[in-house]
Design a protein around this motif. Structure first.
Motif, PDB file in Angstrom:
ATOM      1  N   ARG A   1      32.860 -13.153 -15.074  1.00 56.35           N
ATOM      2  CA  ARG A   1      33.639 -12.122 -15.760  1.00 56.35           C
ATOM      3  C   ARG A   1      35.154 -13.579 -15.896  1.00 56.35           C
ATOM      4  NH1 ARG A   1      31.680  -8.797 -12.366  1.00 56.35           N
ATOM      5  NH2 ARG A   1      32.100  -6.255 -12.633  1.00 56.35           N
ATOM      6  N   LEU A   2      34.590 -13.771 -17.355  1.00 54.51           N
ATOM      7  CA  LEU A   2      36.068 -14.760 -18.081  1.00 54.51           C
ATOM      8  C   LEU A   2      38.009 -14.058 -18.003  1.00 54.51           C
ATOM      9  CD1 LEU A   2      37.092 -17.665 -18.448  1.00 54.51           C
ATOM     10  CD2 LEU A   2      35.723 -17.146 -20.654  1.00 54.51           C
ATOM     11  N   PHE A   3      38.585 -14.168 -18.060  1.00 51.18           N
ATOM     12  CA  PHE A   3      38.946 -13.428 -17.975  1.00 51.18           C
ATOM     13  C   PHE A   3      40.925 -14.338 -18.606  1.00 51.18           C
ATOM     14  CE2 PHE A   3      38.500  -9.136 -14.827  1.00 51.18           C
ATOM     15  CZ  PHE A   3      37.194  -8.609 -15.499  1.00 51.18           C
ATOM     16  N   GLY A   4      41.580 -13.323 -18.829  1.00 52.05           N
ATOM     17  CA  GLY A   4      42.650 -14.610 -19.452  1.00 52.05           C
ATOM     18  C   GLY A   4      43.817 -13.470 -19.873  1.00 52.05           C
ATOM     19  N   TYR A   5      45.119 -14.028 -20.577  1.00 50.25           N
ATOM     20  CA  TYR A   5      45.663 -13.685 -20.982  1.00 50.25           C
ATOM     21  C   TYR A   5      46.048 -13.551 -21.833  1.00 50.25           C
ATOM     22  CZ  TYR A   5      48.416 -13.548 -16.327  1.00 50.25           C
ATOM     23  OH  TYR A   5      48.525 -13.134 -14.937  1.00 50.25           O
ATOM     24  N   ALA A   6      46.899 -12.885 -23.189  1.00 48.62           N
ATOM     25  CA  ALA A   6      46.685 -13.322 -24.648  1.00 48.62           C
ATOM     26  C   ALA A   6      47.196 -14.499 -25.313  1.00 48.62           C
ATOM     27  CB  ALA A   6      47.314 -12.141 -25.173  1.00 48.62           C
ATOM     28  N   GLY A   7      45.595 -15.398 -25.658  1.00 49.69           N
ATOM     29  CA  GLY A   7      46.307 -16.666 -26.482  1.00 49.69           C
ATOM     30  C   GLY A   7      45.779 -17.704 -25.024  1.00 49.69           C
ATOM     31  N   THR A   8      45.262 -18.174 -24.004  1.00 46.49           N
ATOM     32  CA  THR A   8      45.277 -18.317 -23.180  1.00 46.49           C
ATOM     33  C   THR A   8      43.260 -18.816 -24.263  1.00 46.49           C
ATOM     34  OG1 THR A   8      43.519 -16.856 -21.773  1.00 46.49           O
ATOM     35  CG2 THR A   8      45.609 -18.356 -20.957  1.00 46.49           C
ATOM     36  N   GLY A   9      43.193 -18.286 -25.096  1.00 45.61           N
ATOM     37  CA  GLY A   9      41.622 -19.558 -25.124  1.00 45.61           C
ATOM     38  C   GLY A   9      40.939 -18.775 -25.571  1.00 45.61           C
ATOM     39  N   LYS A  10      40.518 -17.158 -24.417  1.00 42.47           N
ATOM     40  CA  LYS A  10      39.304 -16.669 -23.860  1.00 42.47           C
ATOM     41  C   LYS A  10      38.182 -16.820 -24.903  1.00 42.47           C
ATOM     42  CE  LYS A  10      40.259 -13.146 -23.606  1.00 42.47           C
ATOM     43  NZ  LYS A  10      42.400 -13.146 -23.691  1.00 42.47           N
ATOM     44  N   THR A  11      38.370 -15.864 -26.300  1.00 37.98           N
ATOM     45  CA  THR A  11      37.196 -16.370 -26.959  1.00 37.98           C
ATOM     46  C   THR A  11      36.877 -17.595 -27.570  1.00 37.98           C
ATOM     47  OG1 THR A  11      38.190 -13.340 -27.825  1.00 37.98           O
ATOM     48  CG2 THR A  11      36.851 -15.244 -29.514  1.00 37.98           C
ATOM     49  N   THR A  12      37.744 -18.389 -27.988  1.00 36.48           N
ATOM     50  CA  THR A  12      37.455 -19.500 -28.404  1.00 36.48           C
ATOM     51  C   THR A  12      36.458 -20.936 -27.523  1.00 36.48           C
ATOM     52  OG1 THR A  12      39.809 -19.825 -29.073  1.00 36.48           O
ATOM     53  CG2 THR A  12      38.924 -22.279 -29.018  1.00 36.48           C
ATOM     54  N   LEU A  13      36.888 -20.309 -25.846  1.00 43.76           N
ATOM     55  CA  LEU A  13      35.919 -20.825 -25.213  1.00 43.76           C
ATOM     56  C   LEU A  13      34.282 -20.640 -25.050  1.00 43.76           C
ATOM     57  CD1 LEU A  13      38.027 -20.813 -21.873  1.00 43.76           C
ATOM     58  CD2 LEU A  13      37.275 -23.325 -23.489  1.00 43.76           C
ATOM     59  N   ALA A  14      34.788 -18.946 -25.294  1.00 45.95           N
ATOM     60  CA  ALA A  14      33.009 -18.677 -25.304  1.00 45.95           C
ATOM     61  C   ALA A  14      32.111 -19.096 -26.386  1.00 45.95           C
ATOM     62  CB  ALA A  14      33.223 -17.062 -25.395  1.00 45.95           C
TER      63      ALA A  14
ATOM     64  N   GLY B   1      37.901 -10.268 -20.667  1.00 52.97           N
ATOM     65  CA  GLY B   1      39.213  -9.645 -20.092  1.00 52.97           C
ATOM     66  C   GLY B   1      40.185  -9.520 -20.185  1.00 52.97           C
ATOM     67  N   ASP B   2      41.204  -9.082 -20.202  1.00 49.79           N
ATOM     68  CA  ASP B   2      42.730  -9.193 -20.161  1.00 49.79           C
ATOM     69  C   ASP B   2      43.631  -8.454 -18.519  1.00 49.79           C
ATOM     70  OD1 ASP B   2      45.849  -9.807 -19.683  1.00 49.79           O
ATOM     71  OD2 ASP B   2      45.662  -9.584 -22.019  1.00 49.79           O
ATOM     72  N   PRO B   3      43.988  -8.882 -17.610  1.00 56.09           N
ATOM     73  CA  PRO B   3      44.417  -8.248 -16.907  1.00 56.09           C
ATOM     74  C   PRO B   3      45.585  -7.255 -16.495  1.00 56.09           C
ATOM     75  CG  PRO B   3      43.295 -10.446 -15.370  1.00 56.09           C
ATOM     76  CD  PRO B   3      43.356 -10.606 -16.917  1.00 56.09           C
ATOM     77  N   ALA B   4      46.247  -8.231 -17.676  1.00 53.51           N
ATOM     78  CA  ALA B   4      47.315  -7.827 -18.094  1.00 53.51           C
ATOM     79  C   ALA B   4      47.764  -6.178 -18.233  1.00 53.51           C
ATOM     80  CB  ALA B   4      48.637  -8.879 -18.720  1.00 53.51           C
ATOM     81  N   GLN B   5      46.924  -6.200 -19.136  1.00 52.33           N
ATOM     82  CA  GLN B   5      46.863  -5.245 -19.943  1.00 52.33           C
ATOM     83  C   GLN B   5      46.434  -3.475 -18.607  1.00 52.33           C
ATOM     84  OE1 GLN B   5      44.059  -4.077 -23.239  1.00 52.33           O
ATOM     85  NE2 GLN B   5      43.618  -6.555 -23.882  1.00 52.33           N
ATOM     86  N   LEU B   6      47.051  -2.328 -19.266  1.00 61.17           N
ATOM     87  CA  LEU B   6      47.254  -1.591 -18.493  1.00 61.17           C
ATOM     88  C   LEU B   6      46.122  -1.282 -17.479  1.00 61.17           C
ATOM     89  CD1 LEU B   6      48.846   1.091 -20.629  1.00 61.17           C
ATOM     90  CD2 LEU B   6      49.517   0.662 -18.195  1.00 61.17           C
ATOM     91  N   PRO B   7      46.079  -0.283 -16.555  1.00 58.00           N
ATOM     92  CA  PRO B   7      44.543   0.195 -15.453  1.00 58.00           C
ATOM     93  C   PRO B   7      43.788   0.997 -16.817  1.00 58.00           C
ATOM     94  CG  PRO B   7      46.692  -0.204 -14.725  1.00 58.00           C
ATOM     95  CD  PRO B   7      46.921  -0.507 -15.284  1.00 58.00           C
ATOM     96  N   PRO B   8      42.458   0.228 -16.714  1.00 55.48           N
ATOM     97  CA  PRO B   8      41.714   1.424 -17.680  1.00 55.48           C
ATOM     98  C   PRO B   8      41.838   3.154 -16.623  1.00 55.48           C
ATOM     99  CG  PRO B   8      40.586  -0.425 -16.981  1.00 55.48           C
ATOM    100  CD  PRO B   8      42.059  -0.188 -16.439  1.00 55.48           C
ATOM    101  N   VAL B   9      42.055   4.089 -17.790  1.00 51.95           N
ATOM    102  CA  VAL B   9      41.756   5.156 -17.183  1.00 51.95           C
ATOM    103  C   VAL B   9      40.568   5.628 -16.497  1.00 51.95           C
ATOM    104  CG1 VAL B   9      42.991   6.051 -18.989  1.00 51.95           C
ATOM    105  CG2 VAL B   9      40.515   6.449 -19.495  1.00 51.95           C
ATOM    106  N   LYS B  10      40.315   6.526 -15.330  1.00 54.73           N
ATOM    107  CA  LYS B  10      39.339   6.623 -14.653  1.00 54.73           C
ATOM    108  C   LYS B  10      38.158   6.834 -15.374  1.00 54.73           C
ATOM    109  CE  LYS B  10      37.910   9.850 -11.213  1.00 54.73           C
ATOM    110  NZ  LYS B  10      38.850  11.896 -10.866  1.00 54.73           N
ATOM    111  N   GLY B  11      36.889   6.602 -14.971  1.00 56.69           N
ATOM    112  CA  GLY B  11      36.115   6.579 -15.070  1.00 56.69           C
ATOM    113  C   GLY B  11      35.507   5.005 -16.172  1.00 56.69           C
ATOM    114  N   GLU B  12      36.409   4.537 -16.145  1.00 57.26           N
ATOM    115  CA  GLU B  12      35.899   2.848 -17.355  1.00 57.26           C
ATOM    116  C   GLU B  12      36.878   1.984 -16.719  1.00 57.26           C
ATOM    117  OE1 GLU B  12      38.811   4.059 -20.785  1.00 57.26           O
ATOM    118  OE2 GLU B  12      37.718   5.652 -21.353  1.00 57.26           O
ATOM    119  N   GLY B  13      36.944   0.564 -17.290  1.00 55.97           N
ATOM    120  CA  GLY B  13      36.950  -0.544 -16.999  1.00 55.97           C
ATOM    121  C   GLY B  13      36.025  -1.041 -15.641  1.00 55.97           C
ATOM    122  N   TYR B  14      34.112  -0.663 -15.970  1.00 53.58           N
ATOM    123  CA  TYR B  14      33.404  -0.845 -15.013  1.00 53.58           C
ATOM    124  C   TYR B  14      33.898  -2.482 -14.885  1.00 53.58           C
ATOM    125  CZ  TYR B  14      28.290  -1.947 -12.579  1.00 53.58           C
ATOM    126  OH  TYR B  14      27.949  -2.463 -12.189  1.00 53.58           O
ATOM    127  N   PHE B  15      33.889  -3.223 -15.830  1.00 49.27           N
ATOM    128  CA  PHE B  15      33.828  -4.519 -15.462  1.00 49.27           C
ATOM    129  C   PHE B  15      35.147  -5.214 -15.758  1.00 49.27           C
ATOM    130  CE2 PHE B  15      30.019  -4.515 -19.107  1.00 49.27           C
ATOM    131  CZ  PHE B  15      29.469  -4.718 -17.630  1.00 49.27           C
TER     132      PHE B  15
END
Length: 374
Positions: A29-42, A136-150
């Motif tokens: 799990r490589l998490f980070g806020y928008a603009g921290t470069g997650k996709t570039t790193l990946a 993923g970005d934990p600064a976003q809203l918590p996923p609705v029930k049944g989602e957000g496995y990762f």
């Protein structure tokens, strides 16, 4: 090139990639806020992987954004791991896990925007045994029930430093303002802007609506009202009631149906619409997320289009497919997707302790431009 935090992240992911399969976890799990470069790193890490690297997202819109960022071949998770099978007797199509998927012999799968990936879909992904790097970005809203496995798991690496180049991006700058607890100021942010509802004429708002790729709001009551208005603007009213679905209507799926290949939050277009009696609509829907998929036939209770679905008994609901109009959707339903040009009606204050996360999530659904109406 890399910040010290990014260099540390690269080292951690490389260590995981190089560890023996028997001892290393399948998911990182490589998490980070928008603009921290997650996709570039990946993307950088993908160059060091032995074997093919695949990219996937929950929705087709998010996959297109990934492609624009240089992630070649990015697709929806559904099109990557499922295949359609036709019943020779009925001609109906169903979707089953594709054992011959490229995922079965890939070196790595990178999954972006993982907030809407539920347990069933995650289990099917994991069944291939391929290592998965999830972003993923934990600064976003918590996923609705049944989602957000990762996203509900603890990060192996959490990126918090927004690098200087990203901070110059107007959308990232707006998201930082919100995430750091400051109020968005009225005005322009590059091609994006924040406007007061009372400061714009009806005709100007109509132009903004028609130019946007997706309208987002907070509450279902607002969503129902906006869907009616946008459909009227576009001339999408038909049948004996203005809320009857017609050919060309944009639809959003509200409940998974693996057999039909329907995913909660996926976007569709009605290519056939008939009132079938008994308060039912018979529709044929073409996927807007995965255009290569064959259209599916769905049966939907009228209440989902009139905005009274909450009055239905759960036993009646389960008998049929669940779809509603998708011109306007809630920010909760938008998680896991992105559009180039987003129109966001800010109702975040309704969500109290999650107000900042709600606004942050809505803003970051835009890849190129966002208009926030306060």
């Amino acid at each position: 090139m890399w910040s010290s935090q990014q260099e540390s992240a690269i080292k951690e992911v490389k260590s995981w990639l190089n560890a023996p399969r028997k001892t290393a976890p399948q998911v990182f799990r490589l998490f980070g806020y928008a603009g921290t470069g997650k996709t570039t790193l990946a993307r950088h890490l993908a160059d060091e992987v032995k074997g093919s690297v695949l990219y996937a997202c929950f929705t087709g819109k998010a996959a297109l954004v990934l492609q624009k960022k240089g992630c070649e071949g990015a697709s929806t998770i559904h099109s990557l791991i499922y295949k359609s099978v036709e019943d020779p007797a009925t001609g109906d199509f169903s979707f089953i896990l594709n054992g011959d998927s490229p995922l079965s012999h890939a070196g790595l799968l990178i999954v972006d925007e993982v907030s809407m990936v539920g347990e069933d879909l995650a289990r099917d992904l994991l069944s291939f045994g391929t290592r998965i790097l999830v972003l993923g970005d934990p600064a976003q809203l918590p996923p609705v029930k049944g989602e957000g496995y990762f996203i509900n798991g603890d990060p192996d690496v959490m990126l918090t430093d927004v690098h200087r180049q990203a901070a110059d991006n107007p959308i990232i700058r707006m998201s930082m303002e919100v995430r750091e607890g400051r109020q968005l100021q009225i005005g322009t942010y590059g091609d994006s802007r924040v406007i007061r509802r009372g400061d714009i004429t009806k005709d100007a708002m109509r132009d903004i609506v028609l130019a946007s790729d997706q309208l987002l709001c907070g509450m279902n009551k607002t969503r129902n009202a906006f869907n009616g208005r946008v459909r009227a603007i576009k001339g999408m009213t038909g049948g004996s009631k203005p809320w009857h679905p017609v050919v060309g209507d944009r639809l959003i799926c509200l409940r998974n149906n693996r057999e039909k290949g329907l995913l909660n939050g996926s976007m569709w277009e009605a290519t056939r619409a008939e009132y079938a009696g008994e308060n039912l609509f018979m529709l044929r829907a073409a996927s807007l997320d995965s255009p290569e998929k064959s259209p599916v036939d769905i049966m939907v209770r009228k209440e989902f289009f009139s905005g009274t679905e909450n009055l239905l008994d759960w036993k009646d609901r389960r008998k049929f497919d669940e779809f509603t109009f998708g011109e306007a959707i809630t920010v909760h339903k938008s998680q896991g997707s992105q559009w180039d040009n987003v129109l966001l009606f800010d109702e975040s204050r309704v969500f109290r302790e999650n107000a900042a996360k709600h606004l942050y999530t809505g803003i970051t659904r835009a890849a190129e431009r966002v208009t926030v109406v306060v």
